[in-house]
Design a protein around this motif. Structure first.
Motif, short mmCIF file in Angstrom:
data_model
loop_
_atom_site.label_atom_id
_atom_site.label_comp_id
_atom_site.label_asym_id
_atom_site.label_seq_id
_atom_site.Cartn_x
_atom_site.Cartn_y
_atom_site.Cartn_z
N VAL A 1 25.92 61.84 30.03
CA VAL A 1 25.77 61.29 31.38
C VAL A 1 25.42 59.80 31.31
O VAL A 1 26.05 58.96 31.96
CB VAL A 1 24.67 62.05 32.16
CG1 VAL A 1 24.32 61.33 33.46
CG2 VAL A 1 25.09 63.49 32.43
N ALA A 2 24.41 59.48 30.49
CA ALA A 2 23.93 58.09 30.44
C ALA A 2 25.03 57.16 29.93
O ALA A 2 25.26 56.08 30.49
CB ALA A 2 22.70 58.00 29.54
N GLU A 3 25.73 57.59 28.89
CA GLU A 3 26.75 56.71 28.30
C GLU A 3 27.91 56.46 29.28
O GLU A 3 28.39 55.32 29.41
CB GLU A 3 27.27 57.32 26.99
CG GLU A 3 28.19 56.36 26.25
CD GLU A 3 28.57 56.82 24.84
OE1 GLU A 3 27.88 57.70 24.26
OE2 GLU A 3 29.57 56.30 24.33
N THR A 4 28.33 57.52 29.97
CA THR A 4 29.42 57.34 30.93
C THR A 4 28.99 56.44 32.08
O THR A 4 29.73 55.57 32.55
CB THR A 4 29.86 58.72 31.48
OG1 THR A 4 30.05 59.61 30.38
CG2 THR A 4 31.14 58.62 32.26
N MET A 5 27.74 56.65 32.53
CA MET A 5 27.22 55.84 33.63
C MET A 5 27.17 54.36 33.22
O MET A 5 27.58 53.48 33.97
CB MET A 5 25.82 56.38 33.99
CG MET A 5 25.07 55.66 35.07
SD MET A 5 24.07 54.32 34.44
CE MET A 5 22.81 55.19 33.53
N ILE A 6 26.69 54.10 32.01
CA ILE A 6 26.63 52.71 31.52
C ILE A 6 28.04 52.11 31.48
O ILE A 6 28.27 50.98 31.92
CB ILE A 6 25.98 52.66 30.12
CG1 ILE A 6 24.50 53.02 30.22
CG2 ILE A 6 26.18 51.31 29.46
CD1 ILE A 6 23.80 53.19 28.87
N GLY A 7 28.98 52.91 30.97
CA GLY A 7 30.37 52.44 30.87
C GLY A 7 30.94 52.06 32.23
O GLY A 7 31.57 51.02 32.39
N ARG A 8 30.69 52.91 33.22
CA ARG A 8 31.25 52.62 34.55
C ARG A 8 30.56 51.41 35.17
O ARG A 8 31.19 50.58 35.81
CB ARG A 8 31.10 53.84 35.46
CG ARG A 8 31.66 53.57 36.84
CD ARG A 8 31.82 54.79 37.67
NE ARG A 8 30.55 55.36 38.08
CZ ARG A 8 30.44 56.49 38.77
NH1 ARG A 8 31.51 57.17 39.09
NH2 ARG A 8 29.26 56.95 39.12
N LYS A 9 29.25 51.32 34.98
CA LYS A 9 28.52 50.21 35.57
C LYS A 9 28.98 48.87 34.99
O LYS A 9 29.11 47.89 35.71
CB LYS A 9 27.02 50.40 35.28
CG LYS A 9 26.13 50.03 36.45
CD LYS A 9 24.68 50.40 36.12
CE LYS A 9 23.74 49.58 36.95
NZ LYS A 9 23.47 50.12 38.26
#
Ligand code: PFF
Length: 460
Positions: A67-75
């Motif tokens: 979750v965290a990695e995908t969120m960082i990527g999108r941000k």
């Protein structure tokens, strides 16, 4: 150096739908790890109890980083390197966190160099199964076939090259016409092949025995090393900590709920691993073979079973096709961070980035090819006691799987859990109220503690 830091969020090359992203990320997660490694480590660690611990690790340690990695990527919306640079600025954190981005690009480069060599084995084994080379063969003959393959650098190099060419071709075509089209075709194919295999195992194998082996936990068979193996494998199988999800996340539309999608990906990945076990163990038990045979389980033990069973040539071919499909959808995800970085930081076109990056990875892969034969006795860092006896391949695997992936995962959990601003995080992740607070608790404490333990263990 020309720099194009326009976030993908503004460009018109996002995944076309939530399903497309889910399939691509699940395609990255489902790979050799599920079909080759999960069954053999389950076999080596006594079955049921190990499976239970593995499931806990997936959901408590793997999913939060996913979750965290995908969120960082999108941000950040760019390659892992540029994303981390942008976020350290906008979040007002130390610039040291930028190492997460570099770690991702370098680790995904290195992991593909050896993953592609093993992907080549799947190509070889499709041919062997289709030609009926296992039919009626005994353990010595089948073991000899595997040994001969590893001993022949030219054959390994040929199939490594073919595998890399397929991966480069898909990635060069871009997100929508390359990656998306490939996973839209390959993922349903993978599920179909897998179900066909499980069905075959149900009708021709000792299915009941396999189910009880995998699902009746006997904790006396579980060792500390087994728990740590489960933890380490949970990270590898979800492809976390290596920039891949950050790269895939950078093409993710804002409307997609990351928390829900991450759960779907984890459930699909776990489902495939369990089904792979249910496809393999019934055949192993029906033929009185050893479930704890180790890495040779699917290249030696399983072909032996195919050779003894009616319809074995056909289903052997289906099985190795399944392995190949799983390996390709993971390999394309490993090339993406490298290509994204070349495109953005060096201003090179996508096609040239894919060919150039792919060529460099192919070249480094020759080290792995030679590790199984000519360089079998070459141990480049043998003077360091814990790296003694490791070939180039062993070193690369150790560096990526035991150091770069866990450290990357740990850093991502810490960055999202402690360094980033809390404001807006809940909606970026797609959670509210109590579930967001519970998630943050796990991300800040449970996940780092879990990864920290595996990391230290692997190091020792
Ligand atoms: N998750 C893949 C597997 O289970 O085979 C392996 C993998 C893919 C590792 C992508 C790392 C990665 F970046």
């Amino acid at each position: 150096m020309s720099q194009n830091t326009q976030p993908h969020q503004q460009a018109n090359n996002l995944w076309s739908s939530k399903l497309a992203f889910t399939l691509a990320a699940a395609g990255s997660a489902v790979g050799l790890g599920n079909i080759w490694k999960f069954p053999y480590i389950t076999g080596e660690n006594g079955g049921g109890a190990f499976v239970l611990i593995y499931l806990a690790c997936i959901f408590l340690i793997g999913v939060p980083v996913l979750v965290a990695e995908t969120m960082i990527g999108r941000k950040g919306g760019q390659s892992p390197v540029a994303t981390m640079r942008t976020l350290t600025r906008s979040e007002g954190t130390s610039r040291g966190w930028q190492a997460i981005g570099w770690n991702g690009v370098i680790a995904s480069f290195l992991v593909l160099s050896f993953y592609a060599v093993i992907g080549g084995w799947a190509l070889v084994y499709i041919g062997k199964a289709a030609l009926g080379l296992f039919t009626g063969a005994d353990a010595e003959v089948i073991g000899g076939q595997f040994g001969n393959l590893l001993a022949n650098p030219w054959e390994l190099l040929l199939w490594h090259s073919v595998f890399m060419a397929i991966v480069v071709f898909i990635v060069s075509r871009g997100i929508r016409s390359g990656l998306e089209k490939a996973v839209n075709l390959l993922m349903p194919l993978l599920f179909l092949l897998l179900i066909a295999m499980v069905f075959y195992a149900m009708t021709s194998g000792s299915f009941g025995q396999a189910v009880s082996f995998m699902f009746s936990p006997d904790f006396s068979k579980l060792t500390t090393a087994g728990v740590l193996t489960a933890l380490g494998h949970a990270a590898f199988t979800l492809s976390i900590g290596i920039g891949v999800l950050m790269a895939y996340g950078s093409y993710l539309p804002k409307s997609v709920n990351i928390a829900k999608t991450a759960m779907t990906i984890a459930v699909l990945d776990t489902g495939v691993a369990l089904l792979a076990g249910l496809a393999i163990f019934p055949l192993v038990f029906a033929n009185n073979l050893e479930p704890g045979a180790g890495p040779g389980l699917i290249f030696v033990t399983l072909p032996l079973a195919f050779g003894q069973m009616s319809g074995g040539a056909l289903f052997g071919t289906v099985f190795f096709a399944l392995l190949l499909v799983a390996a390709i959808t993971s390999a394309i995800s490993m090339l993406e961070p490298v290509v994204e970085w070349l495109e953005e930081h060096k201003g090179i076109s996508r096609v040239k980035s894919a060919i150039g990056g792919g060529f460099a990875i192919w070249f480094i892969g020759i080290g792995t090819v030679l590790s199984f034969n000519i360089w079998g006795d070459v141990h480049p860092l043998g003077f360091i006691s814990f790296l003694e006896g490791k070939t180039v391949f062993d070193l690369l695997d150790f560096l990526v799987s035991n150091l770069m992936m866990p450290l990357g995962g740990l850093a991502i959990a810490l960055f999202a859990g402690w360094a980033m601003k809390r404001e807006g995080l809940a909606s970026d992740i797609g959670l509210k109220g109590g579930s967001f607070r519970a998630f943050m608790f796990v991300l800040r404490f449970v996940t780092p503690a879990g990864i920290g333990i595996v990391f230290l263990y692997n190091l020792v």
